[in-house]
Motif scaffolding. Structure first.
Motif, PDB file in Angstrom:
ATOM      1  N   GLY A  60       0.806  -1.219   0.000  1.00  0.00           N
ATOM      2  CA  GLY A  60       0.000   0.000   0.000  1.00  0.00           C
ATOM      3  C   GLY A  60       0.839   1.268   0.000  1.00  0.00           C
ATOM      4  N   THR A  61       2.008   1.204   0.626  1.00  0.00           N
ATOM      5  CA  THR A  61       2.865   2.390   0.692  1.00  0.00           C
ATOM      6  C   THR A  61       3.349   2.778  -0.710  1.00  0.00           C
ATOM      7  OG1 THR A  61       3.535   1.737   2.896  1.00  0.00           O
ATOM      8  CG2 THR A  61       4.932   3.337   1.785  1.00  0.00           C
ATOM      9  N   LEU A  64       0.583   4.442  -2.501  1.00  0.00           N
ATOM     10  CA  LEU A  64       0.447   5.854  -2.102  1.00  0.00           C
ATOM     11  C   LEU A  64       1.493   6.728  -2.790  1.00  0.00           C
ATOM     12  CD1 LEU A  64      -0.077   6.039   1.787  1.00  0.00           C
ATOM     13  CD2 LEU A  64      -1.426   7.219   0.055  1.00  0.00           C
ATOM     14  N   SER A  83      -3.495   8.681  11.709  1.00  0.00           N
ATOM     15  CA  SER A  83      -3.392   7.597  10.734  1.00  0.00           C
ATOM     16  C   SER A  83      -2.103   6.846  11.006  1.00  0.00           C
ATOM     17  CB  SER A  83      -3.377   8.171   9.311  1.00  0.00           C
ATOM     18  OG  SER A  83      -3.290   7.135   8.344  1.00  0.00           O
ATOM     19  N   PHE A  84      -1.880   5.826  10.199  1.00  0.00           N
ATOM     20  CA  PHE A  84      -0.605   5.111  10.214  1.00  0.00           C
ATOM     21  C   PHE A  84       0.436   6.002   9.528  1.00  0.00           C
ATOM     22  CE2 PHE A  84       2.165   1.756   8.270  1.00  0.00           C
ATOM     23  CZ  PHE A  84       2.652   1.266   9.454  1.00  0.00           C
ATOM     24  N   ALA A  86       2.560   5.748   7.329  1.00  0.00           N
ATOM     25  CA  ALA A  86       2.775   5.667   5.875  1.00  0.00           C
ATOM     26  C   ALA A  86       2.040   6.783   5.134  1.00  0.00           C
ATOM     27  CB  ALA A  86       2.316   4.305   5.343  1.00  0.00           C
ATOM     28  N   THR A  87       0.913   7.239   5.687  1.00  0.00           N
ATOM     29  CA  THR A  87       0.134   8.284   5.004  1.00  0.00           C
ATOM     30  C   THR A  87       1.013   9.523   4.802  1.00  0.00           C
ATOM     31  OG1 THR A  87      -1.821   7.447   6.169  1.00  0.00           O
ATOM     32  CG2 THR A  87      -2.039   9.574   5.064  1.00  0.00           C
ATOM     33  N   VAL A 129      -7.940   9.984   5.042  1.00  0.00           N
ATOM     34  CA  VAL A 129      -7.891   8.543   5.316  1.00  0.00           C
ATOM     35  C   VAL A 129      -9.291   8.099   5.762  1.00  0.00           C
ATOM     36  CG1 VAL A 129      -6.858   6.759   6.816  1.00  0.00           C
ATOM     37  CG2 VAL A 129      -5.492   8.725   6.085  1.00  0.00           C
ATOM     38  N   ASP A 155      -6.484   7.724   1.143  1.00  0.00           N
ATOM     39  CA  ASP A 155      -5.798   6.572   1.711  1.00  0.00           C
ATOM     40  C   ASP A 155      -6.912   5.680   2.258  1.00  0.00           C
ATOM     41  OD1 ASP A 155      -4.561   4.694   3.286  1.00  0.00           O
ATOM     42  OD2 ASP A 155      -3.030   6.064   4.059  1.00  0.00           O
ATOM     43  N   ALA A 157      -6.621   2.473   2.824  1.00  0.00           N
ATOM     44  CA  ALA A 157      -5.941   1.231   3.237  1.00  0.00           C
ATOM     45  C   ALA A 157      -6.857   0.334   4.066  1.00  0.00           C
ATOM     46  CB  ALA A 157      -4.672   1.566   4.023  1.00  0.00           C
ATOM     47  N   HIS A 158      -7.792   0.954   4.816  1.00  0.00           N
ATOM     48  CA  HIS A 158      -8.665   0.174   5.712  1.00  0.00           C
ATOM     49  C   HIS A 158     -10.019  -0.133   5.083  1.00  0.00           C
ATOM     50  CE1 HIS A 158      -6.552   2.506   9.251  1.00  0.00           C
ATOM     51  NE2 HIS A 158      -5.719   1.775   8.544  1.00  0.00           N
ATOM     52  N   SER A 179      -4.548  -1.168   0.938  1.00  0.00           N
ATOM     53  CA  SER A 179      -3.443  -2.009   1.412  1.00  0.00           C
ATOM     54  C   SER A 179      -3.947  -3.438   1.561  1.00  0.00           C
ATOM     55  CB  SER A 179      -2.932  -1.523   2.766  1.00  0.00           C
ATOM     56  OG  SER A 179      -2.111  -2.532   3.360  1.00  0.00           O
ATOM     57  N   HIS A 181      -1.968  -5.635   3.171  1.00  0.00           N
ATOM     58  CA  HIS A 181      -1.020  -6.138   4.164  1.00  0.00           C
ATOM     59  C   HIS A 181      -1.669  -7.272   4.964  1.00  0.00           C
ATOM     60  CE1 HIS A 181       1.172  -5.969   8.086  1.00  0.00           C
ATOM     61  NE2 HIS A 181       2.186  -5.999   7.229  1.00  0.00           N
ATOM     62  N   LYS A 184      -4.688  -6.728   7.113  1.00  0.00           N
ATOM     63  CA  LYS A 184      -5.877  -6.083   6.566  1.00  0.00           C
ATOM     64  C   LYS A 184      -6.999  -7.101   6.294  1.00  0.00           C
ATOM     65  CE  LYS A 184      -4.123  -1.898   6.423  1.00  0.00           C
ATOM     66  NZ  LYS A 184      -2.968  -2.025   7.327  1.00  0.00           N
ATOM     67  N   GLY A 191       0.773  -6.247  -0.072  1.00  0.00           N
ATOM     68  CA  GLY A 191       0.127  -5.925  -1.342  1.00  0.00           C
ATOM     69  C   GLY A 191      -0.669  -4.648  -1.222  1.00  0.00           C
TER      70      GLY A 191
HETATM   71  C1  LIG Z   1      -3.876   4.087   6.828  1.00  0.00           C
HETATM   72  C2  LIG Z   1      -2.756   3.292   6.214  1.00  0.00           C
HETATM   73  N1  LIG Z   1      -2.122   3.786   5.143  1.00  0.00           N
HETATM   74  C3  LIG Z   1      -1.123   3.114   4.547  1.00  0.00           C
HETATM   75  C4  LIG Z   1      -0.714   1.879   5.017  1.00  0.00           C
HETATM   76  C5  LIG Z   1       0.437   1.213   4.346  1.00  0.00           C
HETATM   77  O1  LIG Z   1       0.084   0.026   3.723  1.00  0.00           O
HETATM   78  P1  LIG Z   1       1.171  -1.135   3.526  1.00  0.00           P
HETATM   79  O2  LIG Z   1       1.485  -1.698   4.860  1.00  0.00           O
HETATM   80  O3  LIG Z   1       0.461  -2.104   2.627  1.00  0.00           O
HETATM   81  O4  LIG Z   1       2.358  -0.543   2.864  1.00  0.00           O
HETATM   82  C6  LIG Z   1      -1.354   1.327   6.136  1.00  0.00           C
HETATM   83  C7  LIG Z   1      -1.043   0.030   6.733  1.00  0.00           C
HETATM   84  O5  LIG Z   1      -0.314  -0.754   6.684  1.00  0.00           O
HETATM   85  C8  LIG Z   1      -2.393   2.041   6.756  1.00  0.00           C
HETATM   86  O6  LIG Z   1      -3.010   1.564   7.842  1.00  0.00           O
END
Ligand SMILES: Cc1ncc(COP(=O)(O)O)c(C=O)c1O
Length: 386
Positions: A60-61, A64, A83-84, A86-87, A129, A155, A157-158, A179, A181, A184, A191
């Motif tokens: 997912g990263t 993004l 958020s996590f 990665a955002t 998000v 985003d 991802a969830h 995401s 992951h 998830k 992925g």
């Molecule tokens: C809100 C959010 N954005 C981005 C990601 C990044 O996704 P990934 O772990 O697949 O790279 C995650 C979680 O892992 C996430 O919870």
């Protein structure tokens, strides 16, 4: 010693269903670069999710990072601190400046009322998000974006499988990312995906995720290697056969938790608005002041009993060292996010969380409750955890 219960446990289909796919990969010797399983999964997921086009990613990263490149985002991007990491990290990796807007404590999503005051001539996009899989106020965000000529990248991802008025929430904004992951709702070990509205954009994204190659000898953009491989894609195809049941199981668990915690003073659960089909990706509870423990005390008490809840999302992204110097990251400018980050605990939820395990989590929470849920005296309890 009680068995561990983690906040989540990955959805794994029966291994024997996966083996024939692996045999096919071994036979074809086609391991990556948009192979047959990759193509099948893109089609199957677009159909399942109810979206026009979908580009698979290694995680997912990378999705993004690539979404921001695909839309040629520049300057400042308004986003959420809740958020996590990665955002926001995706913004820094693109040389962009995150501008944090406060959240709506009812949804934990970016508060549309806080966006416009943060827009400057350098702003080019909004990166909200759908926190916990609960949709943002997509209509108001789009109205603001249209008024100011901004792009919107969700985003999401969830938000696998989440619908709003019977329409995938992934269809809003210019692009959305998912995401896949292991943690998830739908996973391919690692992925992710970008959801995009038209074929031309899909083509651009497909070039970008493969170094910018548009042909054997033609490179059209400074792309990256973000491709999903065939093993991941094959796993996704198997996983997809089980996703409806997994979502139904999550829903059942959600209702059981809500029912069991309904009369516990100081613990409140989230619920989706009527027009939303939620995926119950997480089970966040708000630990209010009238509960006998603070959120962190409850987290510790559960941990002592081998129950590993998570404080998603604490600390706020804006408090990490690479962000806290930003004017928009100052705590006094984010009062709701600050407060929410101290109060929410995500309890274990995953499709095969057994009733006994769920009841174990609930009974510990109830032990520390006063009022109708339990007759324990607050003074005794506070003494017990001090
Ligand atoms: C809100 C959010 N954005 C981005 C990601 C990044 O996704 P990934 O772990 O697949 O790279 C995650 C979680 O892992 C996430 O919870």
């Amino acid at each position: 010693m009680k068995e561990n219960i983690f906040v989540t446990s990955p959805l794994l289909p029966p291994l024997e269903e996966f083996i024939p796919y692996l045999e096919q990969i071994w036979q074809n010797k086609y391991l990556t670069n948009g192979g047959a399983f990759h193509q099948q999964l893109e089609k199957a997921l677009a159909e399942y999710l109810g979206v026009e086009h979908l580009c698979l990613f290694a995680n997912g990263t990378l999705a993004l990072l690539t979404a921001l490149q695909a839309l040629r985002i520049t300057g400042e991007v308004i986003t959420t601190p809740y958020s996590f990491v990665a955002t926001s990290h995706s913004l820094l990796w693109n040389g962009l400046t995150p501008v944090f807007a406060d959240i709506d404590p009812k949804t934990c999503n970016i508060d549309p009322d806080k966006i416009e005051q943060l827009i400057t001539p350098a702003t080019s996009a909004i990166l909200p998000v759908h926190c916990y899989g609960l949709p943002c106020d997509v209509e108001r965000i789009q109205t603001i974006a249209d008024a100011w000529g901004l792009k919107v990248i969700y985003d999401a991802a969830h938000a696998f499988g989440v619908t709003l008025d019977n329409r995938s929430v992934l269809n809003f904004g210019d692009l959305s990312i998912l995401s896949f992951h292991a943690t998830k709702v739908f996973n391919t070990f690692e992925g992710g995906a970008i959801i995009c509205p038209d074929a031309k954009m899909k083509q651009r994204i497909d070039y970008l995720k493969n170094f910018g190659f548009a042909g054997e000898t033609t490179v059209v953009a400074p792309g990256i290697n973000a491709k999903m491989n065939e093993v991941q894609a094959a796993f996704g195809l198997v996983q997809l056969q089980h996703i409806d049941k997994a979502l139904a199981d999550r829903e059942k668990i959600y209702h059981r938790y809500c029912e069991a915690l309904r009369d516990v003073p100081g613990i409140s659960c989230f619920s989706a608005p009527e027009n939303v089909e939620w995926n119950h990706a997480y089970f966040p509870v708000v630990v209010e002041e009238d509960f006998t423990l603070t959120r962190d005390q409850l987290y510790d008490v559960l941990k002592e009993q081998n129950i590993y809840s998570r404080r998603y999302f604490y600390p706020l992204i804006s408090s990490f060292s690479m962000y806290r110097h930003l004017p928009s990251a100052q705590p006094e400018r984010l009062p709701q996010a600050q407060a929410v980050a101290q109060k929410i605990l995500c309890l274990p939820i995953f499709p095969d969380l057994g009733e006994e395990d769920l009841d174990r989590v609930v009974s510990i929470i109830r032990q520390y409750s006063v009022g109708p849920a339990n007759q324990l005296l607050a003074a005794d309890i506070t003494g017990a955890v001090a």
